[in-house]
Design an enzyme around this catalytic site. Structure first.
Site, PDB file in Angstrom:
ATOM      1  CE  LYS A 238      -2.167  -0.905   3.898  1.00  0.00           C
ATOM      2  NZ  LYS A 238      -1.462  -2.159   4.293  1.00  0.00           N
TER       3      LYS A 238
ATOM      4  NE  ARG B 293      -4.101  -1.367  10.050  1.00  0.00           N
ATOM      5  CZ  ARG B 293      -3.040  -0.800   9.482  1.00  0.00           C
ATOM      6  NH1 ARG B 293      -3.136   0.406   8.990  1.00  0.00           N
ATOM      7  NH2 ARG B 293      -1.906  -1.434   9.396  1.00  0.00           N
TER       8      ARG B 293
ATOM      9  NE  ARG C 206       7.553  -2.972   6.064  1.00  0.00           N
ATOM     10  CZ  ARG C 206       6.245  -2.703   6.095  1.00  0.00           C
ATOM     11  NH1 ARG C 206       5.600  -2.388   4.978  1.00  0.00           N
ATOM     12  NH2 ARG C 206       5.588  -2.769   7.233  1.00  0.00           N
TER      13      ARG C 206
ATOM     14  NE  ARG D 284       6.463  -0.347  10.259  1.00  0.00           N
ATOM     15  CZ  ARG D 284       5.290  -0.338   9.621  1.00  0.00           C
ATOM     16  NH1 ARG D 284       5.184   0.184   8.415  1.00  0.00           N
ATOM     17  NH2 ARG D 284       4.219  -0.850  10.190  1.00  0.00           N
TER      18      ARG D 284
HETATM   19  P1  AMP Z   1       0.963   0.550   9.086  1.00  0.00           P
HETATM   20  O1  AMP Z   1       2.138   1.403   8.875  1.00  0.00           O
HETATM   21  O2  AMP Z   1      -0.213   0.929   8.229  1.00  0.00           O
HETATM   22  O3  AMP Z   1       1.272  -0.929   8.985  1.00  0.00           O
HETATM   23  O4  AMP Z   1       0.466   0.799  10.594  1.00  0.00           O
HETATM   24  C1  AMP Z   1       1.321   0.505  11.703  1.00  0.00           C
HETATM   25  C2  AMP Z   1       0.508   0.388  12.969  1.00  0.00           C
HETATM   26  O5  AMP Z   1      -0.156   1.621  13.238  1.00  0.00           O
HETATM   27  C3  AMP Z   1      -0.602  -0.660  12.953  1.00  0.00           C
HETATM   28  O6  AMP Z   1      -0.139  -1.964  13.255  1.00  0.00           O
HETATM   29  C4  AMP Z   1      -1.529  -0.107  14.034  1.00  0.00           C
HETATM   30  O7  AMP Z   1      -1.030  -0.360  15.329  1.00  0.00           O
HETATM   31  C5  AMP Z   1      -1.446   1.386  13.785  1.00  0.00           C
HETATM   32  N1  AMP Z   1      -2.462   1.837  12.799  1.00  0.00           N
HETATM   33  C6  AMP Z   1      -2.246   2.356  11.574  1.00  0.00           C
HETATM   34  N2  AMP Z   1      -3.395   2.656  10.959  1.00  0.00           N
HETATM   35  C7  AMP Z   1      -4.387   2.310  11.825  1.00  0.00           C
HETATM   36  C8  AMP Z   1      -5.801   2.352  11.771  1.00  0.00           C
HETATM   37  N3  AMP Z   1      -6.456   2.798  10.685  1.00  0.00           N
HETATM   38  N4  AMP Z   1      -6.486   1.909  12.865  1.00  0.00           N
HETATM   39  C9  AMP Z   1      -5.848   1.462  13.966  1.00  0.00           C
HETATM   40  N5  AMP Z   1      -4.522   1.376  14.070  1.00  0.00           N
HETATM   41  C10 AMP Z   1      -3.790   1.793  13.011  1.00  0.00           C
END
Ligand code: AMP
Length: 218
Positions: free
Chosen positions: A13, A88, A127, A160
């Site tokens: 994404k 999400r 990653r 990360r």
């Molecule tokens: P990502 O970078 O999109 O993989 O997001 C990393 C982390 O941020 C996720 O594992 C969640 O803990 C939090 N996070 C990101 N977007 C959301 C969302 N829309 N709702 C809840 N938690 C989120």
């Protein structure tokens, strides 16, 4: 044009959102990036969010919804936006629908980038990302030219915390339980377009563009 990129962690994404943002000149809004920026600068929101992120759990809906509602009303999102990592959950999707309705806007297409679990685990565990510009690498499939250094901006690349083996499984489970039902939610509204997320990055971008332009003309 208002787009949503849906897909598991590691589906691509972020990578696709960046290309689409350049092509359509609309901002990519990544809730993960906004949350990580808050964690880095140790804001109150960041400190609260970190507890959930470190476990691979979702940050509470009210925190992310509030963040996104504010962000899509900013000036640069006037002509459109690409949501990456939001919504999400069904509750987030409903909150987004209500906000867009009050702004007299709507979602034009939801692109579901589909990748199997084995490949997701392989991608996430290798990653590495740039601390500064967020560019994404893979230790084996897409290493940077200079070890530990971003090709684009020369900053440090790192793993990360939530890409560590023990957290990956938790994140994929949360995705399957909480986020996957959104494919059905948006299919029932006629907005969902599934894209095969395996293969060369440029080819996937082309498929997405094809799906978006198809949706637009229909
Ligand atoms: P990502 O970078 O999109 O993989 O997001 C990393 C982390 O941020 C996720 O594992 C969640 O803990 C939090 N996070 C990101 N977007 C959301 C969302 N829309 N709702 C809840 N938690 C989120």
């Amino acid at each position: 044009m208002n787009l949503i990129l849906l897909g598991a962690p590691g589906a691509g994404k972020g990578t696709q959102g960046k290309s689409l943002s350049e092509k359509y000149r609309i901002p990519q809004i990544s809730t993960g990036d906004i949350l990580r920026a808050n964690v880095r600068s140790k804001t109150q929101l960041g400190q609260k969010a970190k507890e959930y992120m470190d476990k691979g759990a979702l940050v509470p809906n009210e925190i992310v919804v509030h963040m996104v509602v504010g962000r899509i009303q900013e000036e640069d999102a006037r002509n459109g936006f690409i949501l990456d990592g939001f919504p999400r959950t069904i509750a987030q999707a409903e909150a987004l629908d209500a906000t867009l309705k009050s702004m007299n806007k709507k979602i034009d297409a939801v692109i579901g980038i589909e990748v199997d679990r084995k490949e997701l685990t392989r991608r996430l565990s290798g990653r590495r990302v740039c601390r500064k510009c967020g560019a994404s690498y893979h230790v084996i499939f897409n290493p940077p030219v200079n070890i530990g250094m971003c090709n684009a901006c020369g900053s440090e690349i790192y793993q990360r915390d939530d890409d560590k083996e023990e957290t990956i499984e938790a994140r994929l489970k949360v995705y399957e339980d909480e986020t996957l039902p959104l494919a059905e939610y948006y299919s029932s509204k006629g907005l969902y377009r599934a894209i095969d997320g395996k293969g060369p990055v440029d080819q996937i971008t082309e498929s997405i563009v094809g799906a978006i332009e198809g949706s637009h003309n229909s």
